[in-house]
Design an enzyme around this catalytic site. Structure first.
Site, PDB file in Angstrom:
ATOM      1  N   SER A  72       0.834  -1.209   0.000  1.00 48.50           N
ATOM      2  CA  SER A  72       0.000   0.000   0.000  1.00 48.50           C
ATOM      3  C   SER A  72       0.867   1.256   0.000  1.00 48.50           C
ATOM      4  O   SER A  72       0.601   2.197  -0.757  1.00 48.50           O
ATOM      5  CB  SER A  72      -0.927   0.013   1.220  1.00 48.50           C
ATOM      6  OG  SER A  72      -1.794  -1.091   1.190  1.00 48.50           O
ATOM      7  N   ASN A 150      -5.796  -9.017  -8.076  1.00 45.89           N
ATOM      8  CA  ASN A 150      -5.841  -9.767  -6.822  1.00 45.89           C
ATOM      9  C   ASN A 150      -7.140 -10.526  -6.621  1.00 45.89           C
ATOM     10  O   ASN A 150      -7.191 -11.472  -5.860  1.00 45.89           O
ATOM     11  CB  ASN A 150      -5.586  -8.842  -5.628  1.00 45.89           C
ATOM     12  CG  ASN A 150      -6.439  -7.601  -5.661  1.00 45.89           C
ATOM     13  OD1 ASN A 150      -6.369  -6.811  -6.597  1.00 45.89           O
ATOM     14  ND2 ASN A 150      -7.264  -7.429  -4.645  1.00 45.89           N
ATOM     15  N   GLN A 178       0.571  -9.022  -6.484  1.00 45.75           N
ATOM     16  CA  GLN A 178       0.134 -10.417  -6.637  1.00 45.75           C
ATOM     17  C   GLN A 178       1.051 -11.225  -7.565  1.00 45.75           C
ATOM     18  O   GLN A 178       1.024 -12.450  -7.531  1.00 45.75           O
ATOM     19  CB  GLN A 178      -1.291 -10.473  -7.195  1.00 45.75           C
ATOM     20  CG  GLN A 178      -2.364 -10.055  -6.215  1.00 45.75           C
ATOM     21  CD  GLN A 178      -2.508 -10.994  -5.028  1.00 45.75           C
ATOM     22  OE1 GLN A 178      -2.222 -12.190  -5.108  1.00 45.75           O
ATOM     23  NE2 GLN A 178      -2.939 -10.446  -3.909  1.00 45.75           N
ATOM     24  N   SER A 198       5.082  -6.607  -2.194  1.00 43.42           N
ATOM     25  CA  SER A 198       4.860  -6.762  -0.762  1.00 43.42           C
ATOM     26  C   SER A 198       5.298  -8.145  -0.309  1.00 43.42           C
ATOM     27  O   SER A 198       4.963  -9.146  -0.945  1.00 43.42           O
ATOM     28  CB  SER A 198       3.377  -6.555  -0.455  1.00 43.42           C
ATOM     29  OG  SER A 198       3.139  -6.751   0.911  1.00 43.42           O
ATOM     30  N   ALA A 199       6.039  -8.214   0.801  1.00 41.43           N
ATOM     31  CA  ALA A 199       6.651  -9.471   1.240  1.00 41.43           C
ATOM     32  C   ALA A 199       5.633 -10.536   1.630  1.00 41.43           C
ATOM     33  O   ALA A 199       5.827 -11.719   1.356  1.00 41.43           O
ATOM     34  CB  ALA A 199       7.591  -9.206   2.419  1.00 41.43           C
ATOM     35  N   CYS A 324     -10.183  -6.519   1.469  1.00 38.51           N
ATOM     36  CA  CYS A 324     -10.493  -5.142   1.846  1.00 38.51           C
ATOM     37  C   CYS A 324     -11.978  -4.847   1.748  1.00 38.51           C
ATOM     38  O   CYS A 324     -12.474  -3.908   2.333  1.00 38.51           O
ATOM     39  CB  CYS A 324      -9.726  -4.193   0.938  1.00 38.51           C
ATOM     40  SG  CYS A 324      -8.074  -4.766   0.647  1.00 38.51           S
TER      41      CYS A 324
HETATM   42  C1  LIG Z   1      -2.202  -7.022  -0.903  1.00 39.56           C
HETATM   43  C2  LIG Z   1      -2.182  -6.067  -2.026  1.00 39.56           C
HETATM   44  C3  LIG Z   1      -1.773  -4.730  -1.830  1.00 39.56           C
HETATM   45  C4  LIG Z   1      -1.450  -4.182  -0.469  1.00 39.56           C
HETATM   46  O1  LIG Z   1      -0.243  -4.679   0.040  1.00 39.56           O
HETATM   47  P1  LIG Z   1       0.044  -4.539   1.614  1.00 39.56           P
HETATM   48  O2  LIG Z   1       1.451  -4.996   1.772  1.00 39.56           O
HETATM   49  O3  LIG Z   1      -0.935  -5.448   2.294  1.00 39.56           O
HETATM   50  O4  LIG Z   1      -0.140  -3.116   1.961  1.00 39.56           O
HETATM   51  C5  LIG Z   1      -1.719  -3.903  -2.926  1.00 39.56           C
HETATM   52  N1  LIG Z   1      -2.039  -4.340  -4.153  1.00 39.56           N
HETATM   53  C6  LIG Z   1      -2.419  -5.612  -4.394  1.00 39.56           C
HETATM   54  C7  LIG Z   1      -2.722  -6.041  -5.786  1.00 39.56           C
HETATM   55  C8  LIG Z   1      -2.508  -6.512  -3.336  1.00 39.56           C
HETATM   56  O5  LIG Z   1      -2.893  -7.766  -3.578  1.00 39.56           O
END
Ligand SMILES: *Cc1c(COP(=O)(O)O)cnc(C)c1O
Length: 379
Positions: A72, A150, A178, A198-199, A324
């Site tokens: 995010s 996602n 993703q 994102s990890a 979300c």
């Molecule tokens: C999970 C997700 C995010 C957010 O990532 P976070 O590390 O949870 O903040 C953003 N974009 C997509 C496509 C996601 O699947």
């Protein structure tokens, strides 16, 4: 009752090896990477290693990787920075199926005078590169299109869109959260300027992510303060998190092809059984341009939220689509964008797999869904 975890798009279990790599940095290796003693140097070199590991996964240079608090933050940063380096009243092109981290940042920027074009997608969730090109004006500063969706797993034509953006001198950002570590990405070949990851979506810890910023691109900081991350992202580094992220990237680099092949097999088993054995099932998203681990179906007459609760009672973790939006009964913006009628959109279920799932997991989950759907349709 063993848990069957089928919500890997929401988050993943940390790889055991990732936890092992992190532990020293949660215990005795607690030095602040900015300090000068050797304890600090160990933290510093651990962060540097992670940066190389993350860069290698997308064919970037380590100097192009900036660690953040997650996907995010990376999305917020990319969009706000691109806007800030252009004049007020500038223009961003994105799509109707982006994650809320992108969409809500666009809404925020709109309130501040930025124009945003939200592109339509086709019935499979695909963006047409020609639409991207047609939307670019001489005001456009940035195009943001996600690498893979996602909710429905559709993989977008990123390389084609990258070429168009490069041709027009417009920054290209992709939310690859993703896709990163799940399908091959080459930022040079795909002409990507900014990429979010994102990890915790690839076996790493929560609360750490990255923004890839192409060399030479001058974008301002989102988090202001100290000079960490070469002055681009302030705040003492999340050393254990970054170390874990790096290790998860290294594992992904070595296993991506093999795991994807395995997950595709399970995915197609599930899709085949759901479509073949339950009436009124429609697959959402593209059948072939699809994440290896994504199954998303709408099932006529089976309310999604109820299905999820009944599955949970059997130890099966699934999702309605987006973590979300769960809790709200509004139909998903993604399903709306691909033209799923509202009543059918609330009857959707998403199963997202990992290499840890077995064929037995899949068969049990499909059996459970079958029973639940019959039960719901009787009432
Ligand atoms: C999970 C997700 C995010 C957010 O990532 P976070 O590390 O949870 O903040 C953003 N974009 C997509 C496509 C996601 O699947």
């Amino acid at each position: 009752m063993d848990l069957i975890y089928l919500d890997n798009a929401a988050t993943t279990r940390m790889e055991p090896e990732v936890l092992e790599a992190m532990l020293p940095y949660l215990k005795d290796q607690y030095g602040n990477p900015s300090a000068i003693y050797s304890l600090a140097a160990k933290s510093r070199s651990a962060v540097d290693l992670a940066r190389r590991q993350a860069a290698a996964l997308i064919h970037a240079d380590p100097s192009e990787i900036f660690f953040t608090s997650g996907g995010s933050e990376a999305d917020n940063w990319a969009l706000e920075a691109a806007e800030a380096c252009a004049k007020r009243g500038s223009h961003i092109v994105t799509t109707k199926v982006e994650h809320h981290a992108v969409l809500n940042t666009c809404r925020y920027l709109e309130e501040r005078g930025v124009k945003v074009t939200y592109l339509n997608v086709d019935e499979n969730g695909l963006v047409d590169p020609a639409d991207v090109e047609a939307a670019i004006t001489d005001q456009t500063v940035l195009v943001s299109v996600m690498t893979a969706n996602n909710e429905i797993g559709t993989i977008e034509p990123i390389a084609e869109i990258g070429s168009i953006c490069r041709k027009h001198g417009v920054f290209f950002h992709t939310d690859a959260v993703q896709a990163f570590g799940h399908i091959p990405i080459d930022v040079k070949e795909m002409k990507i300027d900014l990429l979010s990851a994102s990890a915790h979506k690839l076996g790493g810890p929560k609360g750490v992510g990255l923004l890839y910023i192409k060399k030479g691109l001058k974008i301002r900081s989102l988090i202001r303060g100290g000079a960490q991350e070469r002055g681009r992202r302030a705040g003492t580094e999340n050393v254990p998190g970054i170390v874990g992220f790096g290790r998860a990237c290294k594992i992904a680099a070595g296993t991506l092809e093999e795991r994807a092949r395995y997950e595709r097999k399970l995915r197609d088993l599930a899709i085949g059984r759901l479509e073949g054995e339950i009436s009124g099932v429609t697959l959402s998203g593209d059948r072939t341009r699809r994440l290896p681990n994504n199954i998303h179906v709408c099932i006529k007459g089976a309310e999604g939220q109820v299905m999820l609760i009944l599955l949970d009672q059997r130890g099966i973790c699934a999702s309605g689509g987006s973590a979300c939006t769960s809790g709200s009964l509004d139909p998903s913006h993604v399903l709306t964008a691909i033209g799923v009628p509202e009543d059918l959109a609330t009857c959707s279920i998403r199963l997202t797999l990992s290499h840890e799932n077995t064929e037995t997991d899949i068969n049990q989950a499909v059996d459970a869904i079958k029973e639940i759907v019959l039960q719901l349709r009787e009432n």
